[in-house]
Design an enzyme around this catalytic site. Sequence first.
Site, PDB file in Angstrom:
ATOM      1  N   ASP A 101       0.845  -1.198   0.000  1.00  0.00           N
ATOM      2  CA  ASP A 101       0.000   0.000   0.000  1.00  0.00           C
ATOM      3  C   ASP A 101       0.877   1.243   0.000  1.00  0.00           C
ATOM      4  O   ASP A 101       2.101   1.172   0.198  1.00  0.00           O
ATOM      5  CB  ASP A 101      -0.898  -0.017   1.248  1.00  0.00           C
ATOM      6  CG  ASP A 101      -2.036   0.975   1.180  1.00  0.00           C
ATOM      7  OD1 ASP A 101      -2.211   1.637   0.135  1.00  0.00           O
ATOM      8  OD2 ASP A 101      -2.770   1.084   2.183  1.00  0.00           O
ATOM      9  N   LYS A 102       0.224   2.379  -0.222  1.00  0.00           N
ATOM     10  CA  LYS A 102       0.898   3.680  -0.125  1.00  0.00           C
ATOM     11  C   LYS A 102       0.047   4.565   0.775  1.00  0.00           C
ATOM     12  O   LYS A 102      -1.185   4.422   0.812  1.00  0.00           O
ATOM     13  CB  LYS A 102       1.030   4.225  -1.534  1.00  0.00           C
ATOM     14  CG  LYS A 102       1.332   5.678  -1.779  1.00  0.00           C
ATOM     15  CD  LYS A 102       0.357   6.661  -1.675  1.00  0.00           C
ATOM     16  CE  LYS A 102      -0.438   7.673  -1.564  1.00  0.00           C
ATOM     17  NZ  LYS A 102      -1.191   8.655  -1.658  1.00  0.00           N
ATOM     18  N   HIS A 103       0.688   5.437   1.520  1.00  0.00           N
ATOM     19  CA  HIS A 103      -0.076   6.390   2.338  1.00  0.00           C
ATOM     20  C   HIS A 103       0.616   7.736   2.262  1.00  0.00           C
ATOM     21  O   HIS A 103       1.840   7.810   2.230  1.00  0.00           O
ATOM     22  CB  HIS A 103      -0.142   5.906   3.782  1.00  0.00           C
ATOM     23  CG  HIS A 103      -1.241   6.550   4.569  1.00  0.00           C
ATOM     24  ND1 HIS A 103      -2.534   6.096   4.557  1.00  0.00           N
ATOM     25  CD2 HIS A 103      -1.244   7.629   5.386  1.00  0.00           C
ATOM     26  CE1 HIS A 103      -3.286   6.862   5.333  1.00  0.00           C
ATOM     27  NE2 HIS A 103      -2.522   7.811   5.851  1.00  0.00           N
ATOM     28  N   SER A 104      -0.195   8.782   2.241  1.00  0.00           N
ATOM     29  CA  SER A 104       0.373  10.130   2.194  1.00  0.00           C
ATOM     30  C   SER A 104       0.163  10.798   3.544  1.00  0.00           C
ATOM     31  O   SER A 104      -0.820  10.519   4.234  1.00  0.00           O
ATOM     32  CB  SER A 104      -0.344  10.911   1.092  1.00  0.00           C
ATOM     33  OG  SER A 104      -0.326  12.280   1.365  1.00  0.00           O
ATOM     34  N   THR A 154      -8.911  11.027   1.348  1.00  0.00           N
ATOM     35  CA  THR A 154      -9.358  10.106   0.295  1.00  0.00           C
ATOM     36  C   THR A 154     -10.786   9.604   0.546  1.00  0.00           C
ATOM     37  O   THR A 154     -11.586   9.466  -0.380  1.00  0.00           O
ATOM     38  CB  THR A 154      -8.370   8.917   0.236  1.00  0.00           C
ATOM     39  OG1 THR A 154      -7.075   9.454  -0.026  1.00  0.00           O
ATOM     40  CG2 THR A 154      -8.726   7.923  -0.834  1.00  0.00           C
ATOM     41  N   ARG A 214      -8.174  15.142  16.674  1.00  0.00           N
ATOM     42  CA  ARG A 214      -6.999  15.931  16.259  1.00  0.00           C
ATOM     43  C   ARG A 214      -7.369  16.910  15.153  1.00  0.00           C
ATOM     44  O   ARG A 214      -6.883  18.047  15.117  1.00  0.00           O
ATOM     45  CB  ARG A 214      -5.888  14.988  15.753  1.00  0.00           C
ATOM     46  CG  ARG A 214      -5.194  14.214  16.861  1.00  0.00           C
ATOM     47  CD  ARG A 214      -4.323  13.122  16.272  1.00  0.00           C
ATOM     48  NE  ARG A 214      -3.310  13.622  15.374  1.00  0.00           N
ATOM     49  CZ  ARG A 214      -2.953  13.016  14.234  1.00  0.00           C
ATOM     50  NH1 ARG A 214      -3.517  11.885  13.851  1.00  0.00           N
ATOM     51  NH2 ARG A 214      -2.017  13.528  13.485  1.00  0.00           N
ATOM     52  N   SER A 245      -0.870   7.144  13.859  1.00  0.00           N
ATOM     53  CA  SER A 245      -2.124   7.159  13.107  1.00  0.00           C
ATOM     54  C   SER A 245      -1.970   6.379  11.801  1.00  0.00           C
ATOM     55  O   SER A 245      -2.774   5.496  11.474  1.00  0.00           O
ATOM     56  CB  SER A 245      -2.510   8.617  12.814  1.00  0.00           C
ATOM     57  OG  SER A 245      -3.499   8.680  11.836  1.00  0.00           O
ATOM     58  N   LYS A 247      -3.174   1.974  11.067  1.00  0.00           N
ATOM     59  CA  LYS A 247      -4.101   1.547   9.996  1.00  0.00           C
ATOM     60  C   LYS A 247      -3.407   0.543   9.079  1.00  0.00           C
ATOM     61  O   LYS A 247      -3.998  -0.418   8.623  1.00  0.00           O
ATOM     62  CB  LYS A 247      -4.536   2.755   9.144  1.00  0.00           C
ATOM     63  CG  LYS A 247      -5.450   3.720   9.861  1.00  0.00           C
ATOM     64  CD  LYS A 247      -6.005   4.760   8.901  1.00  0.00           C
ATOM     65  CE  LYS A 247      -5.058   5.891   8.598  1.00  0.00           C
ATOM     66  NZ  LYS A 247      -5.075   7.018   9.514  1.00  0.00           N
ATOM     67  N   LYS A 248      -2.138   0.802   8.805  1.00  0.00           N
ATOM     68  CA  LYS A 248      -1.424  -0.041   7.840  1.00  0.00           C
ATOM     69  C   LYS A 248      -1.103  -1.406   8.439  1.00  0.00           C
ATOM     70  O   LYS A 248      -1.138  -2.425   7.743  1.00  0.00           O
ATOM     71  CB  LYS A 248      -0.146   0.670   7.372  1.00  0.00           C
ATOM     72  CG  LYS A 248      -0.450   2.007   6.714  1.00  0.00           C
ATOM     73  CD  LYS A 248      -1.343   1.847   5.493  1.00  0.00           C
ATOM     74  CE  LYS A 248      -2.179   3.049   5.194  1.00  0.00           C
ATOM     75  NZ  LYS A 248      -3.065   2.912   4.040  1.00  0.00           N
TER      76      LYS A 248
HETATM   77  N1  URA Z   1      -2.635  10.680   7.569  1.00  0.00           N
HETATM   78  C1  URA Z   1      -3.109   9.903   8.573  1.00  0.00           C
HETATM   79  O1  URA Z   1      -3.708   8.858   8.333  1.00  0.00           O
HETATM   80  N2  URA Z   1      -2.912  10.316   9.825  1.00  0.00           N
HETATM   81  C2  URA Z   1      -2.267  11.463  10.136  1.00  0.00           C
HETATM   82  O2  URA Z   1      -2.120  11.762  11.297  1.00  0.00           O
HETATM   83  C3  URA Z   1      -1.773  12.265   9.079  1.00  0.00           C
HETATM   84  C4  URA Z   1      -1.982  11.853   7.794  1.00  0.00           C
END
Ligand code: URA
Length: 436
Positions: free
Chosen positions: A81-84, A121, A169, A184, A188-189
């Site tokens: 996966d990719k996350h930004s 997203t 937050r 965070s 999830k990942k």
């Molecule tokens: N993306 C996330 O899922 N969490 C954050 O805290 C910042 C960006």
Amino acid sequence: MFLPQEFIRRKRDNYALDPDQINAFIRGVANDTISDAQIAAFCMAVFLNGLNANETAHLTTAMADSGTRLKWNQLNGPVIDKHSTGGVGDKVSLMLAPIVAACGLYVPMIAGRGLGHTGGTVDKLEAIPSYKTNLSITDFQRIVCNLGCAIIGQTAEFAPADGRLYAVRDVTATVENISLITASILSKKLAAGLQGLVMDIKTGNGAFMPTLEQAQHLADSLTRVATAADLPLKAVITDMNQVLGSSAGNTVEIIETIDYLTGKHRDPRLHDVTMTLAAEMILLGKQALDPKAARQKAQHALDNGRAAEIFEKMVGAQGGPHDLLDNPDIYLPKASVIVDVIADRDGYIAAQDTRNIGVLLVNFKAGRARVEDTIDPRIGITDIAPIGTKIEKGKTLLARFHLVEPLGKDIAIHSYLNCLTISDTAPSPEKIIHVA
Ligand code: URA
């Protein structure tokens, strides 16, 4: 006995937190025995006093374990996966997931909602009528197995503690903390059961980490915690000194995604970021021997229409229309008021105040000011002229607002002009990929 206020007091007074106490706090977050006020106080204490590397790793694991951790057994390809870290106009996940799925990767993406001034997203996908971002685990896994990708948000099952922390937050000015961002994202990942993760760490005036040095610190923190959790991670640092692509908002970014996948319009900076990240994912999943071959593979998946086809099937499988790519105008909600921002002087666009463009969108209700707020998917900005554009007074279109009432017209024009710096000479070109 665990008392949340004593736990918060320890961090308020800048002492290290005990792993058992972190677990107890996160359990309470997940089962709703900790209040939003206590979460807000904890996040602010962390924001002001920080967490050390061990505390960050414990917080991440506790949050990942606050729900189910997925297992992928019967797949014939890698789960990557990719996350930004978040930005304005960052719609890359929407095109990337189907592109790399077309290259043999499996992408079970658990994405986020808008956070602070940035878009999310999940909010973008929810602009598609009936698209479900809260699938059951069985449906999520089935769609990933069948199509190669699915994109959902945090649910009661996946990292539910992050779901609550994230929402608090978002509205309490506690986003920009390296430990909270690390926990965070990685919670999830880890919950998604990945075999590899590419991190797109944004830097610039629209990112949570404005300087390259801060972005590098975040990259280090993510790499350290992921490595400790046995998750291979590749960090890429990319530019967020201007909106990514030519639109920002929810419906408008779905339209830009469709145009990108079908080849109707591909913003060059957006394309560069997408191809760079796609290549890194393909390499991490060992589906190409070198970066050049990986990039070619991604480009091919785009050019032969396979990525567009997978995106459309994913939307259909997740409850949305089955023919979105052919008929976006029928399905996507439209704004009723269009407002053009025209140049008020000659020159060049030298800079964008990207954060304030994001804040402007939140003020117009394309994002949330309070946890319980609903967003209006119709609101957004398109035709965003990039840095370096030569502009002519009274002629050049700088941006087009999509609003729902004429009342906001003057504010939109005035505020957007205030977000731009205009120079007499052309600025030097901005780098888009800082560290790959
Ligand atoms: N993306 C996330 O899922 N969490 C954050 O805290 C910042 C960006």
